[in-house]
Scaffold this motif. Structure first.
Motif, PDB file in Angstrom:
ATOM      1  N   ASN A 134       0.892  -1.108  -0.003  1.00  9.93           N
ATOM      2  CA  ASN A 134       0.141  -0.205  -0.047  1.00  9.93           C
ATOM      3  C   ASN A 134       0.850   1.260   0.048  1.00  9.93           C
ATOM      4  O   ASN A 134       0.585   2.061  -0.608  1.00  9.93           O
ATOM      5  CB  ASN A 134      -1.046  -0.002   1.191  1.00  9.93           C
ATOM      6  CG  ASN A 134      -2.126  -0.944   0.957  1.00  9.93           C
ATOM      7  OD1 ASN A 134      -2.459  -1.408  -0.055  1.00  9.93           O
ATOM      8  ND2 ASN A 134      -2.897  -1.167   2.301  1.00  9.93           N
ATOM      9  N   MET A 135       1.662   1.153   0.541  1.00  8.56           N
ATOM     10  CA  MET A 135       2.947   2.500   0.920  1.00  8.56           C
ATOM     11  C   MET A 135       3.468   2.535  -0.616  1.00  8.56           C
ATOM     12  O   MET A 135       3.531   3.766  -0.980  1.00  8.56           O
ATOM     13  CB  MET A 135       3.909   2.064   1.879  1.00  8.56           C
ATOM     14  CG  MET A 135       4.827   3.313   2.181  1.00  8.56           C
ATOM     15  SD  MET A 135       5.897   3.153   3.487  1.00  8.56           S
ATOM     16  CE  MET A 135       6.586   1.354   3.229  1.00  8.56           C
ATOM     17  N   ALA A 136       3.852   1.543  -0.972  1.00 11.14           N
ATOM     18  CA  ALA A 136       4.607   1.480  -2.527  1.00 11.14           C
ATOM     19  C   ALA A 136       3.399   2.110  -3.444  1.00 11.14           C
ATOM     20  O   ALA A 136       3.988   2.673  -4.428  1.00 11.14           O
ATOM     21  CB  ALA A 136       5.212   0.265  -2.982  1.00 11.14           C
ATOM     22  N   ASN A 137       2.419   1.759  -3.257  1.00 15.26           N
ATOM     23  CA  ASN A 137       1.330   2.335  -4.060  1.00 15.26           C
ATOM     24  C   ASN A 137       1.075   3.938  -3.972  1.00 15.26           C
ATOM     25  O   ASN A 137       0.878   4.583  -4.972  1.00 15.26           O
ATOM     26  CB  ASN A 137       0.038   1.557  -4.367  1.00 15.26           C
ATOM     27  CG  ASN A 137       0.102   0.263  -4.946  1.00 15.26           C
ATOM     28  OD1 ASN A 137       0.779  -0.176  -6.011  1.00 15.26           O
ATOM     29  ND2 ASN A 137      -0.688  -0.722  -4.192  1.00 15.26           N
ATOM     30  N   LYS A 152       4.488   5.961  -5.620  1.00 15.86           N
ATOM     31  CA  LYS A 152       4.991   5.086  -6.547  1.00 15.86           C
ATOM     32  C   LYS A 152       6.377   5.492  -7.034  1.00 15.86           C
ATOM     33  O   LYS A 152       7.140   4.752  -7.481  1.00 15.86           O
ATOM     34  CB  LYS A 152       3.959   5.443  -7.674  1.00 15.86           C
ATOM     35  CG  LYS A 152       2.799   4.602  -7.425  1.00 15.86           C
ATOM     36  CD  LYS A 152       1.712   4.630  -8.819  1.00 15.86           C
ATOM     37  CE  LYS A 152       0.378   4.249  -8.355  1.00 15.86           C
ATOM     38  NZ  LYS A 152       0.227   2.748  -8.255  1.00 15.86           N
ATOM     39  N   THR A 153       6.931   6.789  -6.984  1.00 16.30           N
ATOM     40  CA  THR A 153       7.950   7.211  -7.439  1.00 16.30           C
ATOM     41  C   THR A 153       9.036   7.314  -6.626  1.00 16.30           C
ATOM     42  O   THR A 153      10.370   7.813  -6.828  1.00 16.30           O
ATOM     43  CB  THR A 153       7.703   8.518  -8.342  1.00 16.30           C
ATOM     44  OG1 THR A 153       7.509   9.584  -7.480  1.00 16.30           O
ATOM     45  CG2 THR A 153       6.810   8.434  -9.320  1.00 16.30           C
ATOM     46  N   ASP A 154       9.045   6.920  -5.263  1.00 12.39           N
ATOM     47  CA  ASP A 154       9.809   7.158  -4.019  1.00 12.39           C
ATOM     48  C   ASP A 154      10.850   6.054  -4.206  1.00 12.39           C
ATOM     49  O   ASP A 154      10.436   4.801  -4.043  1.00 12.39           O
ATOM     50  CB  ASP A 154       9.266   7.174  -3.056  1.00 12.39           C
ATOM     51  CG  ASP A 154      10.175   7.400  -1.728  1.00 12.39           C
ATOM     52  OD1 ASP A 154      11.105   6.829  -1.627  1.00 12.39           O
ATOM     53  OD2 ASP A 154       9.700   8.217  -0.901  1.00 12.39           O
ATOM     54  N   LEU A 205       7.524 -10.774  -6.679  1.00  7.58           N
ATOM     55  CA  LEU A 205       7.121  -9.483  -6.263  1.00  7.58           C
ATOM     56  C   LEU A 205       8.192  -8.390  -5.808  1.00  7.58           C
ATOM     57  O   LEU A 205       8.314  -7.406  -6.314  1.00  7.58           O
ATOM     58  CB  LEU A 205       5.887  -9.414  -5.280  1.00  7.58           C
ATOM     59  CG  LEU A 205       5.058  -8.212  -5.093  1.00  7.58           C
ATOM     60  CD1 LEU A 205       4.380  -7.853  -6.436  1.00  7.58           C
ATOM     61  CD2 LEU A 205       4.028  -8.550  -4.353  1.00  7.58           C
ATOM     62  N   SER A 206       9.321  -8.941  -5.229  1.00  9.43           N
ATOM     63  CA  SER A 206      10.107  -8.206  -4.543  1.00  9.43           C
ATOM     64  C   SER A 206      11.036  -7.599  -5.791  1.00  9.43           C
ATOM     65  O   SER A 206      11.455  -6.362  -5.923  1.00  9.43           O
ATOM     66  CB  SER A 206      10.909  -8.954  -3.553  1.00  9.43           C
ATOM     67  OG  SER A 206      11.966  -9.816  -4.168  1.00  9.43           O
ATOM     68  N   HIS A 207      11.220  -8.406  -6.764  1.00  7.44           N
ATOM     69  CA  HIS A 207      12.054  -8.154  -8.020  1.00  7.44           C
ATOM     70  C   HIS A 207      11.206  -6.734  -8.685  1.00  7.44           C
ATOM     71  O   HIS A 207      11.896  -5.925  -9.100  1.00  7.44           O
ATOM     72  CB  HIS A 207      12.170  -9.141  -8.913  1.00  7.44           C
ATOM     73  CG  HIS A 207      12.795 -10.205  -8.395  1.00  7.44           C
ATOM     74  ND1 HIS A 207      12.861 -11.873  -9.055  1.00  7.44           N
ATOM     75  CD2 HIS A 207      13.718 -10.514  -7.562  1.00  7.44           C
ATOM     76  CE1 HIS A 207      13.931 -12.298  -8.320  1.00  7.44           C
ATOM     77  NE2 HIS A 207      14.276 -11.787  -7.252  1.00  7.44           N
ATOM     78  N   TYR A 208       9.943  -6.942  -8.810  1.00  8.87           N
ATOM     79  CA  TYR A 208       9.396  -5.750  -9.471  1.00  8.87           C
ATOM     80  C   TYR A 208       9.503  -4.518  -8.477  1.00  8.87           C
ATOM     81  O   TYR A 208       9.916  -3.537  -9.225  1.00  8.87           O
ATOM     82  CB  TYR A 208       7.704  -5.893  -9.182  1.00  8.87           C
ATOM     83  CG  TYR A 208       6.950  -4.804  -9.633  1.00  8.87           C
ATOM     84  CD1 TYR A 208       6.687  -4.335 -10.882  1.00  8.87           C
ATOM     85  CD2 TYR A 208       6.436  -4.108  -8.567  1.00  8.87           C
ATOM     86  CE1 TYR A 208       6.115  -3.170 -11.303  1.00  8.87           C
ATOM     87  CE2 TYR A 208       5.707  -2.934  -8.771  1.00  8.87           C
ATOM     88  CZ  TYR A 208       5.476  -2.344 -10.090  1.00  8.87           C
ATOM     89  OH  TYR A 208       4.786  -1.412 -10.402  1.00  8.87           O
ATOM     90  N   TYR A 209       9.417  -4.510  -7.290  1.00  9.75           N
ATOM     91  CA  TYR A 209       9.828  -3.314  -6.552  1.00  9.75           C
ATOM     92  C   TYR A 209      11.208  -2.798  -6.620  1.00  9.75           C
ATOM     93  O   TYR A 209      11.512  -1.568  -6.742  1.00  9.75           O
ATOM     94  CB  TYR A 209       9.231  -3.502  -5.016  1.00  9.75           C
ATOM     95  CG  TYR A 209       7.790  -3.455  -4.892  1.00  9.75           C
ATOM     96  CD1 TYR A 209       7.168  -2.321  -5.106  1.00  9.75           C
ATOM     97  CD2 TYR A 209       7.108  -4.610  -4.689  1.00  9.75           C
ATOM     98  CE1 TYR A 209       5.803  -2.270  -5.025  1.00  9.75           C
ATOM     99  CE2 TYR A 209       5.715  -4.773  -4.630  1.00  9.75           C
ATOM    100  CZ  TYR A 209       5.221  -3.499  -4.829  1.00  9.75           C
ATOM    101  OH  TYR A 209       3.712  -3.414  -4.737  1.00  9.75           O
TER     102      TYR A 209
END
Length: 160
Positions: free
Chosen positions: A94-97, A100-102, A128-132
């Motif tokens: 949720n935080m990453a959403n 998004k650009t942080d 999923l970690s690879h995406y982030y």
């Protein structure tokens, strides 16, 4: 000043910015009148490893201010340390959403999900970690080596 610990860490492009509460360092009247926020009180309890009081003050802070980057990062750390991985996943994604650009939020999310995946042996978290991690690199290519080092450190720490 060397004993003062940061209450928050932010990144501006490729520069790490530490935020300090210096009100207890100086004995001038204005500093002595400073009223700490519930977040600052939570940070103090967290540094003393008093998790129950940390959560009480984080909840008070979030009741007043909603979810903020620093409070969410602290919560994910607490929940991770207590093996509450679904809560970590929910808050981190949720935080990453929201941010998004942080790059730092994306990297932290990647690290947490990667560690959860290694600990639980669940490939979905690692994928999923690879995406982030990729998002973190996209938003701050200047720190790509740093991000790769963090990725490798998670493997060394949790892949035992």
């Amino acid at each position: 000043m060397k004993d003062v610990k940061p209450i928050a860490i932010y990144w501006i492009r490729d520069v790490k910015v530490l935020v300090f509460n210096i009100s207890k360092v100086f004995s001038n009247f204005q500093a002595l009148e400073y009223q700490e926020s519930n977040y600052e009180i939570a940070v103090d309890y967290f540094s003393k490893k008093d998790i129950p009081n940390t959560i009480v003050y984080l909840n008070k802070f979030m009741g007043e201010n909603g979810h903020q980057k620093s409070s969410d990062l602290m919560l994910t750390t607490i929940f991770f340390q207590n093996g509450q991985f679904e809560r970590v996943y929910t808050i981190a994604t949720n935080m990453a959403n929201r941010y998004k650009t942080d790059f730092f939020v994306n990297m932290q999310c990647g690290q947490m999900l990667q560690a959860i995946g290694i600990i639980t042996k669940d490939q979905k978290y690692i994928s999923l970690s690879h995406y982030y991690y990729k998002q973190a690199t996209i938003y701050n290519p200047y720190k790509s080596d740093f991000i790769m080092t963090q990725y490798q450190n998670v493997i060394k720490t949790y892949n035992k």
